[in-house]
Design an enzyme around this catalytic site. Sequence first.
Site, PDB file in Angstrom:
ATOM      1  N   LYS A 113       7.985 -11.378 -13.791  1.00 41.86           N
ATOM      2  CA  LYS A 113       6.534 -11.192 -13.829  1.00 41.86           C
ATOM      3  C   LYS A 113       5.860 -12.293 -14.649  1.00 41.86           C
ATOM      4  O   LYS A 113       4.782 -12.771 -14.297  1.00 41.86           O
ATOM      5  CB  LYS A 113       6.197  -9.812 -14.393  1.00 41.86           C
ATOM      6  CG  LYS A 113       6.504  -8.696 -13.421  1.00 41.86           C
ATOM      7  CD  LYS A 113       5.579  -8.806 -12.214  1.00 41.86           C
ATOM      8  CE  LYS A 113       5.889  -7.795 -11.148  1.00 41.86           C
ATOM      9  NZ  LYS A 113       4.915  -7.831 -10.046  1.00 41.86           N
ATOM     10  N   HIS A 147       0.810  -1.210   0.000  1.00 39.52           N
ATOM     11  CA  HIS A 147       0.000   0.000   0.000  1.00 39.52           C
ATOM     12  C   HIS A 147       0.852   1.273   0.000  1.00 39.52           C
ATOM     13  O   HIS A 147       0.340   2.362  -0.228  1.00 39.52           O
ATOM     14  CB  HIS A 147      -0.923   0.017   1.215  1.00 39.52           C
ATOM     15  CG  HIS A 147      -0.184   0.178   2.508  1.00 39.52           C
ATOM     16  ND1 HIS A 147       0.489  -0.857   3.111  1.00 39.52           N
ATOM     17  CD2 HIS A 147       0.010   1.260   3.288  1.00 39.52           C
ATOM     18  CE1 HIS A 147       1.061  -0.413   4.206  1.00 39.52           C
ATOM     19  NE2 HIS A 147       0.794   0.862   4.349  1.00 39.52           N
ATOM     20  N   HIS A 195       8.705   6.104 -14.066  1.00 41.08           N
ATOM     21  CA  HIS A 195       8.213   5.993 -15.439  1.00 41.08           C
ATOM     22  C   HIS A 195       8.292   7.343 -16.147  1.00 41.08           C
ATOM     23  O   HIS A 195       8.490   8.383 -15.526  1.00 41.08           O
ATOM     24  CB  HIS A 195       6.795   5.433 -15.450  1.00 41.08           C
ATOM     25  CG  HIS A 195       6.766   3.968 -15.177  1.00 41.08           C
ATOM     26  ND1 HIS A 195       7.170   3.040 -16.104  1.00 41.08           N
ATOM     27  CD2 HIS A 195       6.426   3.271 -14.069  1.00 41.08           C
ATOM     28  CE1 HIS A 195       7.071   1.829 -15.588  1.00 41.08           C
ATOM     29  NE2 HIS A 195       6.619   1.946 -14.340  1.00 41.08           N
ATOM     30  N   ASP A 250      15.146   3.607 -26.492  1.00 42.92           N
ATOM     31  CA  ASP A 250      13.726   3.877 -26.725  1.00 42.92           C
ATOM     32  C   ASP A 250      12.836   2.864 -26.009  1.00 42.92           C
ATOM     33  O   ASP A 250      11.674   3.126 -25.743  1.00 42.92           O
ATOM     34  CB  ASP A 250      13.421   3.753 -28.232  1.00 42.92           C
ATOM     35  CG  ASP A 250      13.422   5.109 -28.917  1.00 42.92           C
ATOM     36  OD1 ASP A 250      13.394   6.138 -28.217  1.00 42.92           O
ATOM     37  OD2 ASP A 250      13.447   5.124 -30.166  1.00 42.92           O
ATOM     38  N   TYR A 307      12.976  -7.902 -15.218  1.00 44.24           N
ATOM     39  CA  TYR A 307      11.690  -7.655 -14.543  1.00 44.24           C
ATOM     40  C   TYR A 307      10.575  -8.475 -15.199  1.00 44.24           C
ATOM     41  O   TYR A 307       9.788  -9.144 -14.519  1.00 44.24           O
ATOM     42  CB  TYR A 307      11.374  -6.158 -14.625  1.00 44.24           C
ATOM     43  CG  TYR A 307       9.969  -5.813 -14.200  1.00 44.24           C
ATOM     44  CD1 TYR A 307       9.643  -5.714 -12.849  1.00 44.24           C
ATOM     45  CD2 TYR A 307       8.965  -5.604 -15.140  1.00 44.24           C
ATOM     46  CE1 TYR A 307       8.346  -5.412 -12.460  1.00 44.24           C
ATOM     47  CE2 TYR A 307       7.672  -5.305 -14.760  1.00 44.24           C
ATOM     48  CZ  TYR A 307       7.361  -5.206 -13.421  1.00 44.24           C
ATOM     49  OH  TYR A 307       6.078  -4.921 -13.032  1.00 44.24           O
ATOM     50  N   ARG A 351       3.247   5.346 -25.815  1.00 41.54           N
ATOM     51  CA  ARG A 351       2.870   4.719 -24.546  1.00 41.54           C
ATOM     52  C   ARG A 351       1.407   5.021 -24.264  1.00 41.54           C
ATOM     53  O   ARG A 351       0.893   6.066 -24.659  1.00 41.54           O
ATOM     54  CB  ARG A 351       3.734   5.240 -23.389  1.00 41.54           C
ATOM     55  CG  ARG A 351       5.207   4.819 -23.446  1.00 41.54           C
ATOM     56  CD  ARG A 351       5.399   3.335 -23.219  1.00 41.54           C
ATOM     57  NE  ARG A 351       6.804   2.935 -23.256  1.00 41.54           N
ATOM     58  CZ  ARG A 351       7.453   2.548 -24.363  1.00 41.54           C
ATOM     59  NH1 ARG A 351       6.839   2.532 -25.533  1.00 41.54           N
ATOM     60  NH2 ARG A 351       8.715   2.171 -24.301  1.00 41.54           N
TER      61      ARG A 351
END
Length: 314
Positions: free
Chosen positions: A141, A12, A179, A269, A137, A209
């Site tokens: 995931k 949280h 980000h 990129d 990552y 994006r």
Amino acid sequence: MEKTSRVYVARHEDMVGAAIVRALRREGCENIILRDQEQMDLSDEKQVGDFFKQERPEYVFCFAGPHGGICHNVAYPADLIYLNLKIQCAVIHSAYKYGVKKLLFMAGSCGYPRESRQPIREDYFMEGKMEPTSIAYSTAKAAGIEMCQAYNRQYGVCFVPVALPNYYGAGDDYSDNGHVLAGVLRKIAAAAEDGSESVILWGTGEPKRQFMYVDDLADAVVLIMNRYQETALINAAGGYEFTIAEMAEKIKEIAGYKGFVVFDISKPDGAARKLLDHSKLLSLGFREKISFDQGLRLIYEDYMTTFTGKGGTE
Ligand code: GDP
């Protein structure tokens, strides 16, 4: 979920977890269980198991491992794969062991192939090679997504993997590790403040994006918990698609910055485009509330209040 259901949000303190807690409170959820990082190390399976045994959460939202933008992914691949694997093993296995009714396992969209067909449907997962800048990552995931499906098959549980778009919002990580939207906002707001003639952004500015405000994302995720009856991967996607250069122009307007944006093409990129298909989410009744312009105002106000003490737009 009932209003009295025992709901655990991991973690949280993170902006997504914090937004999920806000969304649950808006829904009148009375029994939200939280543990600060200092109280419980999520990478310690014993501590996590003891917590589940004691608290017996019925519903779990899990977006708990370290994560960040392109710079973070390039700089810390070992931490990202190691900690994400440990944390998701601890949480998913404990959820199975202590009878959680439903768990949502959230992952960034970089688990989809780098050259994926667009918009990216859930069944394109693992169809091709992942983007190299985020592969550590994404591999962790992807393992978490498969882990949910394996537990569903072997134990008949309800563990649902959820893919997230590029989210942004109040409480964001404005550092170079965050980000793109928050990082670019910081650079442009700082340049406006100190009168710099130009701002240097990374890459060509051409990648696209899909930007979703974090409170819309949290509403989508809570809706999935309440209404999605399947266990297959689902995109919690919405938002607005722009190139990095278009997004930077919009931030310039909000910040009143008149200087130039310069792209440093020696920087990566990443994926050219990752537009998540949201047909499944829409079929559950999801409707986005926050337009891109509103979202930009909200995050700009948050940045100005937090870092300059000046508050937002006039
Ligand atoms: P990604 O969506 O996983 O690739 O991660 P990001 O949210 O960090 O977006 C990365 C894209 O934004 C790449 O095309 C970068 O070259 C570009 N970019 C341009 N300037 C910045 C910046 O200041 N910070 C970040 N994180 N990305 C930037």
